[in-house]
Design a protein around this motif. Structure first.
Motif, PDB file in Angstrom:
ATOM      1  N   TRP A  57       0.733  -0.751   0.432  1.00  0.00           N
ATOM      2  CA  TRP A  57      -0.162   0.111  -0.260  1.00  0.00           C
ATOM      3  C   TRP A  57       0.883   0.909  -0.100  1.00  0.00           C
ATOM      4  O   TRP A  57       1.939   1.225   0.537  1.00  0.00           O
ATOM      5  N   PRO A  82     -12.822   0.777   3.803  1.00  0.00           N
ATOM      6  CA  PRO A  82     -12.884   1.603   2.273  1.00  0.00           C
ATOM      7  C   PRO A  82     -14.247   2.356   1.107  1.00  0.00           C
ATOM      8  O   PRO A  82     -15.280   1.452   1.538  1.00  0.00           O
ATOM      9  N   GLU A  84     -15.120   2.861  -2.626  1.00  0.00           N
ATOM     10  CA  GLU A  84     -15.340   2.336  -4.285  1.00  0.00           C
ATOM     11  C   GLU A  84     -13.454   1.805  -5.103  1.00  0.00           C
ATOM     12  O   GLU A  84     -13.496   3.225  -5.301  1.00  0.00           O
ATOM     13  N   ALA A  85     -13.483   0.728  -5.378  1.00  0.00           N
ATOM     14  CA  ALA A  85     -12.350   1.020  -5.965  1.00  0.00           C
ATOM     15  C   ALA A  85     -11.900   1.416  -7.539  1.00  0.00           C
ATOM     16  O   ALA A  85     -13.062   0.962  -8.103  1.00  0.00           O
ATOM     17  N   SER A  86     -10.943   2.140  -7.618  1.00  0.00           N
ATOM     18  CA  SER A  86     -11.042   2.456  -9.203  1.00  0.00           C
ATOM     19  C   SER A  86      -9.773   1.657 -10.022  1.00  0.00           C
ATOM     20  O   SER A  86      -9.179   0.399  -8.963  1.00  0.00           O
ATOM     21  N   HIS A  90      -7.611   2.877  -4.126  1.00  0.00           N
ATOM     22  CA  HIS A  90      -8.615   2.308  -3.221  1.00  0.00           C
ATOM     23  C   HIS A  90      -8.649   3.447  -2.064  1.00  0.00           C
ATOM     24  O   HIS A  90      -8.163   2.911  -1.169  1.00  0.00           O
ATOM     25  N   ARG A  92      -9.689   5.311   1.100  1.00  0.00           N
ATOM     26  CA  ARG A  92      -9.903   5.031   2.458  1.00  0.00           C
ATOM     27  C   ARG A  92     -10.664   6.217   3.286  1.00  0.00           C
ATOM     28  O   ARG A  92      -9.470   6.919   2.865  1.00  0.00           O
TER      29      ARG A  92
END
Length: 104
Positions: A57, A82, A84-86, A90, A92
């Protein structure tokens, strides 16, 4: 299913405070990192789990809006989850409270 919202409490004492008895900004960031790290471990994406896949990370961008710094004797409760990831990010999110009052 793993909990997506994680809560951790921190007692504000002299070791985390500045000379005015307020939580030092660096200590605030350390508390935020501790809550995020603990949650990542619980979700199975902590440091050791990622290193097994040659991943890590990295904080690429950080924005903190401090409404009030907690003082010695208060309990800071941090909630983190968390976003929504792209493809490349990611996110937070974190919120800090002392009692019912949001402080960041």
């Amino acid at each position: 299913m793993q909990e997506l919202i994680y809560t951790k409490e921190f007692q504000i004492d002299a070791t985390k405070a500045d000379r005015w008895g307020r939580l030092a900004p660096m200590a605030l960031l350390e508390c935020m990192q501790a809550a995020s790290t603990d949650h990542a471990e619980l979700l199975g994406v902590g440091r050791e789990a990622l290193l097994r896949h040659d991943l890590f990370w990295a904080v690429a961008r950080q924005q903190v809006e401090i409404l009030r710094l907690p003082v010695i004797g208060e309990t800071l409760t941090i909630e983190t989850w968390p976003g929504e990831a792209s493809r490349a990010a990611h996110p937070r999110f974190l919120v800090g409270r002392c009692g019912e009052e949001t402080v960041f």
